[in-house]
Design a protein around this motif. Structure first.
Motif, PDB file in Angstrom:
ATOM      1  N   VAL A   1      86.244  12.185  61.848  1.00 16.30           N
ATOM      2  CA  VAL A   1      86.300  10.761  61.492  1.00 16.30           C
ATOM      3  C   VAL A   1      86.410  10.017  62.810  1.00 16.30           C
ATOM      4  N   ILE A   2      85.569   8.996  62.989  1.00 14.14           N
ATOM      5  CA  ILE A   2      85.616   8.227  64.245  1.00 14.14           C
ATOM      6  C   ILE A   2      86.184   6.845  63.984  1.00 14.14           C
ATOM      7  N   ASN A   3      86.608   6.189  65.057  1.00 13.46           N
ATOM      8  CA  ASN A   3      87.085   4.818  64.855  1.00 13.46           C
ATOM      9  C   ASN A   3      85.951   3.829  65.115  1.00 13.46           C
ATOM     10  N   GLN A   4      86.217   2.601  64.778  1.00 17.10           N
ATOM     11  CA  GLN A   4      85.208   1.540  64.867  1.00 17.10           C
ATOM     12  C   GLN A   4      84.639   1.422  66.280  1.00 17.10           C
ATOM     13  N   ASN A   5      85.530   1.520  67.282  1.00 23.69           N
ATOM     14  CA  ASN A   5      85.083   1.380  68.668  1.00 23.69           C
ATOM     15  C   ASN A   5      84.062   2.452  69.014  1.00 23.69           C
TER      16      ASN A   5
ATOM     17  N   ASP B   1      74.257   3.144  61.229  1.00 25.52           N
ATOM     18  CA  ASP B   1      75.238   3.744  60.341  1.00 25.52           C
ATOM     19  C   ASP B   1      75.706   5.041  60.994  1.00 25.52           C
ATOM     20  N   PRO B   2      76.989   5.127  61.363  1.00 28.97           N
ATOM     21  CA  PRO B   2      77.429   6.320  62.077  1.00 28.97           C
ATOM     22  C   PRO B   2      77.611   7.541  61.181  1.00 28.97           C
TER      23      PRO B   2
ATOM     24  N   VAL C   1      79.928  13.218  61.838  1.00 29.15           N
ATOM     25  CA  VAL C   1      80.809  12.113  61.442  1.00 29.15           C
ATOM     26  C   VAL C   1      80.766  11.954  59.932  1.00 29.15           C
ATOM     27  N   VAL C   2      81.950  12.020  59.307  1.00 21.08           N
ATOM     28  CA  VAL C   2      82.029  11.873  57.853  1.00 21.08           C
ATOM     29  C   VAL C   2      82.810  10.617  57.453  1.00 21.08           C
ATOM     30  N   GLY C   3      83.442   9.983  58.408  1.00 20.97           N
ATOM     31  CA  GLY C   3      84.212   8.783  58.060  1.00 20.97           C
ATOM     32  C   GLY C   3      84.397   7.884  59.265  1.00 20.97           C
ATOM     33  N   VAL C   4      84.656   6.608  58.979  1.00 20.24           N
ATOM     34  CA  VAL C   4      84.913   5.623  60.041  1.00 20.24           C
ATOM     35  C   VAL C   4      86.215   4.905  59.709  1.00 20.24           C
TER      36      VAL C   4
ATOM     37  N   PHE D   1      88.262   9.797  68.177  1.00 24.40           N
ATOM     38  CA  PHE D   1      87.757  10.595  67.054  1.00 24.40           C
ATOM     39  C   PHE D   1      88.865  11.511  66.566  1.00 24.40           C
ATOM     40  N   TYR D   2      88.828  11.797  65.276  1.00 23.79           N
ATOM     41  CA  TYR D   2      89.863  12.604  64.615  1.00 23.79           C
ATOM     42  C   TYR D   2      89.208  13.851  64.035  1.00 23.79           C
TER      43      TYR D   2
END
Lengths: 261, 820
Positions: free
Chosen positions: B577-581, B591-592, B614-617, B636-637
């Motif tokens: 899961v990544i963050n917005q930045n 679309d990430p 990437v599965v989530g933002v 990123f997580y």
């Protein structure tokens, strides 16, 4: 030079200056001091008037009122036929700029400005005057006092006599009706004092109306008329020849001494 | 001289307003400067309780002459330095770390531990003389020796209930059964914060130098040396560098450009002290400069009043030097009293700082650091007061003594010429520039720190109990397959126990290698899919590992995609899961979800790791304190199930920080493995506060500095500007005599003030902006700050011109003409 100043009041009897019952009081620590008490005086255009009297008699207060630097507490003052004692500050400033020139004992030149700018100071408050005209008038005034060659110098670079000549140029540059001199030789040595008095005499000779406060009877004797104050009251108003019987000889003697120096 | 002193004292008493104002102004500047000196000496003076502490030197590696970090000396380098540094009587290795100590009657706890050789104890003298039992000895370090430890008296009392039979008893330390052989005095925290000591053993495994420069590995140690009598640190540094140069020639891959430094003991582990002090000293110097300007202006005004007196003295034969000295005596007296006041207030401020730091240090502050007034700081204050007296008073004294006797004695006038006018204008410009610089810098600093302290983390912070767990037992340590498997099993069991405990309390569980709002920052180089990289310059991403359901537990609403779940196993598709930045920086406008990136591994030889999808933002969560890239970080997580970490942050969301909650947490951990110790058990808010550590103190100091500056700027600008107008009283009279009206004069004065403002204000604002440019995340606060300060200073200058001008214009022209 105001062309009107050359005209004596034979055809037109309106004096340049008319003071009627002028009073000036100062209030300090609830104590009233009367600097001028019921002074009435007329000065004709083109006249050279000396104001004399002991220290504290009100000479400088009189000059301040004549020069519209101060307002009388009571009485009437007409300048050139116009009543001026009740004018507001703005109107008085305008009149000072257009009709009056000052020469002070302490010269009162502005140290930050050079000679040329000091002389031009009154003209800087005349927005209708163009720069070329302003420069021309300044040059003429400096030439009159023989200080054109020091135009770029600053007051600190001049001697006392030179500073006073510049101050006279500043007083003349606006072509005022009236020149007020408050002890113009007070801070000068005898030689420079003599030179300044000669300059003032030549200014008068060209038609200026001159009121001069002085302690020195030699210089008072150069005036046409002398008024004497004592304790704020006008106690004498006579032609100088009557007040100083030997005035012509006194004047000549003073010049001889100055020349010898 | 005594007469001059007496006259000066009487003059000050006759003008109490001037004296008080000068005193207040001076004590502000001197007080802050003395405080800064107090902070510096608190860090560096070091009340070290050891015999001849100046002979103890910390040896650190340097790279290209710059200090690296504490554990920077490779053990093999140390052996070489031991042989080749004749100015050192001895050079010993140490290791520090954290150890889990199993208690008798309570849950295990973590303590700072030092592994020390026995030869070190004589260097420490009486401070290390055991209260009970014995110190470590050389035989304890021999291979095969029984595990022993020495503990500090504070630890003994706090954790072990001051058990009188402690010596000879056995405790588990990192899971190892260890005999306690001695108790050392409670005040000792050697080398810095440690209160548990184990025998030093050389690093395990074959000792090899790396293929590139490195530090902080298990083969790097701390190094403490002792100078021979008469030897200097500079000597030791030179000798160490000679050895380092030989090592660089012999081992260029690992030792190229590596040197060594012999530093004072008190510099150990404090790499940022100089930066902190430089910042404080810089601010103090600027404030003192502003104070000097203000006071110089007051003194100039005062010296103006004394021209007559000085002229008379000169006329009576006083030499100029004597006149200058008389003026300076007044300034010195004021500065000395101000310095004394400054020492008093600084002592109070230092005490307050000590309390504030102690509340947030969480045991991380070296034992020798105690913020308090020291004789050295008071001496600095004395020295500064003399310098300030000279800086403030010399010029006014010199100018006042250069009096035109004739002019002054004849009619009291002194001829205010061009020089006076220029000087007055220069003072106004300096005052404006300095005031705006300081106001902007201190205002922005206060804003920046306040923003950081009050910035939300993006996750729930209230009603969250947090802790940290680092398994230190041997079975969990290292990178062997067995250790990894042990850790995997540990986190699985722990998560199950903690989830059960959370559920029983009606709470939720969140696990992360770094919880939001104060944890460590962990960054890796990454390669986003589709990016072309030049010369191995990969972008950085914050790498955090979390459990399934983390975001829901922390009440963070994902912007797109999904959380981790049971489908994300070690053998399934690698996900993140990544963050917005992260999305905006690497895939702007796209679309990430479904995009991929890889983690770049290795240093000298970089290799691209497996692709991660990437599965989530998530919206941005504040990791760390926000100071390091903070709000702009691309994070990123990764799921713990796919990337088992070495340590874990635990959050129980929905419980208060009380004994019951802590017991719940500790029991769950103990049930997972009784040898594990929780550390940093705080509420989330407390954790964030501690993480910000000195920022609270910095914020307070910035605010105080800002308020002081505002007061000084206001009074200073008013003082210099109004004085500049007063100096022109005579000129104003002349201009009125030749016909200038009030409006024209007011326009002239205000116009001239605005011209000076236009000259000086941009300089000050530029200086202030440059001072803090790097701290600001965006240009908005800078723009607002510049506008606010510009408006404030402009308003001050205009008011300070208008008010005295109005007063001057009320004066009659005659009176003005006669003034000078």
């Amino acid at each position: 030079m105001n062309p009107n100043s050359k005209q004596h009041s034979q055809a037109v009897e309106v004096p340049l200056i008319r003071l009627q019952g002028i009073q000036k009081s100062f209030l300090s620590d609830e104590l009233e001091t009367r600097a001028l008490d019921e002074v009435s005086l007329e000065v004709r255009s083109g006249e050279f008037l000396a104001v004399s009297g002991p220290s504290g008699c009100g000479k400088s207060s009189l000059l301040s009122i004549l020069g519209l630097l101060d307002s009388p507490s009571a009485g009437r003052y007409e300048l050139n036929g116009q009543r001026v004692d009740q004018l507001d500050k703005r109107a008085r400033a305008l009149l000072r700029n257009r009709q009056i020139g000052f020469v002070f004992q302490a010269f009162n030149l502005i140290g930050d400005l050079n000679v040329e700018d000091n002389v031009a100071l009154p003209l800087s408050y005349r927005p209708e005057m163009s720069r070329p005209e302003r420069r021309a008038r300044v040059a003429e005034a400096l030439a009159q006092v023989d200080m054109a060659h020091r135009a770029r110098h600053h007051p600190a670079q001049l001697s006392g006599g030179q500073q006073q000549r510049v101050a006279i140029a500043r007083a003349l540059v606006g072509q005022p009706s009236l020149i007020l001199a408050d002890e113009p030789t007070g801070n000068l040595d005898p030689r420079n004092a003599e030179l300044v008095m000669e300059l003032l005499q030549s200014v008068h000779a060209r038609g200026a109306t001159l009121c001069m406060v002085t302690h020195d009877p030699r210089y008072a004797a150069l005036a046409q008329r002398t008024v004497a104050l004592f304790d704020g009251r006008l106690v004498a108003d006579l032609p100088t020849a009557a007040l100083y019987p030997g005035s012509a000889k006194a004047a000549a003697g003073a010049s001889a001494v100055a020349e010898a120096l | 001289m005594l007469d001059d002193l007496r006259h000066t004292w009487q003059a000050l008493l006759r003008h109490p307003g001037h004296a008080l104002l000068s005193l207040l102004t001076l004590s502000c500047g001197l007080g802050f400067a003395i405080y800064a000196a107090g902070v510096y000496f608190s860090f560096t003076a070091g009340d070290l309780p050891f015999p001849e502490p100046e002979r103890l030197v910390a040896i650190e590696a340097s790279r290209d002459g710059e200090r690296s970090q504490a554990k920077s000396v490779h053990y093999l380098d140390l052996l070489e330095y031991q042989r080749q540094t004749p100015s050192l009587e001895g050079l010993l290795p140490l290791q520090t770390g954290i150890a889990t100590l199993g208690g008798h009657k309570q849950y295990p706890a973590n303590f700072q531990v030092a592994h020390v050789p026995a030869e070190i104890w004589p260097w420490l003298g009486a401070a290390a003389r055991p209260q009970l039992g014995r110190a470590l000895q050389a035989s304890d370090s021999q291979p095969g020796a029984a595990p022993v430890a020495v503990i500090g008296a504070e630890l003994w009392r706090r954790f072990l209930g001051a058990d009188p039979s402690i010596v000879g008893s056995r405790l588990k330390i990192n899971g190892v059964d260890t005999e306690i052989v001695g108790v050392l005095p409670g005040a000792l925290r050697f080398p810095m914060t440690q209160e548990l000591w184990l025998p030093f053993r050389p690093p395990a495994g074959p000792l090899t130098r790396g293929q590139s420069y490195s530090m902080g590995t298990p083969q790097h140690v701390l190094a403490l040396g002792r100078l021979k009598p008469g030897a200097s640190r500079e000597q030791a540094t030179n000798e160490l560098n000679l050895s380092a140069q030989r090592l660089a020639q012999d081992f260029p891959a690992s030792n190229r450009r590596v040197g060594a430094l012999a530093l004072p003991y008190a510099a150990w582990g404090m790499p940022d002290v100089e930066m902190i002090y430089l910042g404080l000293a810089g601010a103090g110097a600027l404030l003192l400069a502003l104070v000097c300007l203000n006071t110089a202006n007051l003194l100039l005004a005062r010296s103006n009043e004394r021209r007559q007196e000085l002229a008379v003295r000169a006329a009576l034969g006083a030499p100029r030097g004597r006149l200058v000295m008389q003026m300076l005596i007044e300034t010195w007296l004021l500065c000395l009293v101000a310095a004394a006041l400054g020492v008093f207030f600084s002592a109070w401020a230092l005490e307050a700082t000590q309390q504030a730091v102690a509340a947030t240090a969480d045991g991380r502050m070296p034992f020798w650091i105690h913020f308090a007034m020291r004789p050295q700081a008071a001496l600095v204050g004395l020295g500064l007061s003399l310098l300030t007296a000279l800086a403030t008073g010399l010029l006014p004294a010199w100018r006042a003594s250069a009096v035109d006797l004739t002019a002054v004695l004849r009619d009291g006038r002194g001829g205010q010429g061009r020089a006076s006018g220029r000087f007055a204008r220069a003072l106004v410009c300096l005052q404006i520039a300095l005031s705006s610089l300081l106001l902007l810098a201190s205002g922005l600093q206060t804003y920046v720190v306040h923003q950081r302290l009050t910035a939300g983390t993006g996750a729930r912070m209230e009603g969250v109990l947090t802790a940290r767990l680092t398994p230190r037992q041997a079975e969990y340590s290292g990178n062997s397959d067995a250790a990894r498997a042990a850790r995997d099993g540990l986190w699985n069991r722990l998560e199950a126990r903690l989830a059960e405990a959370a559920a029983s309390a009606g709470a939720r569980l969140a696990l992360s290698t770094s919880l939001p709002g104060g944890g460590m920052i962990d960054t890796d180089e990454i390669l986003p899919e589709g990016m072309t990289v030049q010369e191995n310059h990969y972008p950085l991403g914050g790498n955090y590992r979390i459990n399934a359901g983390f975001f829901q537990a922390m009440e963070v609403k994902l912007l797109a995609g999904r959380e981790f779940g049971p489908q994300d196993r070690v053998d399934s598709l690698k996900v993140a899961v990544i963050n917005q930045n992260f999305a905006q920086q690497h895939w702007p406008g796209q679309d990430p979800l479904g995009k991929r990136f890889a983690i770049v591994e290795g240093e000298a030889q970089k290799r691209i790791g497996p692709w991660i999808t990437v599965v989530g933002v998530t919206p941005h969560l504040l990791q760390g304190t926000g100071r390091e890239r903070g709000l702009r970080a691309a994070n990123f997580y990764l799921p713990i199930s796919q990337h088992a970490p070495g340590e874990m942050g635990i959050a129980l969301v929905g419980v208060p920080d009380n004994t019951a909650s802590r017991e719940l947490l500790a029991r769950a951990v103990a049930q997972t493995d009784p040898g594990l110790a929780l550390e940093q058990v705080f509420s989330a808010e407390e954790r964030q506060r501690i993480a910000h550590g000195g920022e609270d103190v910095m914020a307070a100091m910035s605010l105080i500095l800002g308020l002081l500056t505002l007061g000084l700027a206001s009074s200073g600008i008013y003082g210099v500007t109004s004085r500049a107008v007063q100096l022109r009283s005579q000129e104003i009279g002349v201009r009125r005599a030749v016909g200038a009206n009030d409006a024209q004069l007011m326009r002239m004065l205000l116009g001239q003030a605005l011209r000076l403002l236009a000259l000086a204000l941009p300089l000050g604002l530029l200086g202030g902006a440059l001072a803090l440019a790097g701290e600001l995340g965006s240009s908005l606060p800078l723009g607002l700050g510049v506008t606010a300060v510009a408006l404030l200073i402009t308003g001050l200058v205009l008011f300070s011109t208008w008010l005295p001008a109005r007063r001057a214009l009320r004066q009659s022209p005659t009176a003005a003409l006669n003034s000078a």
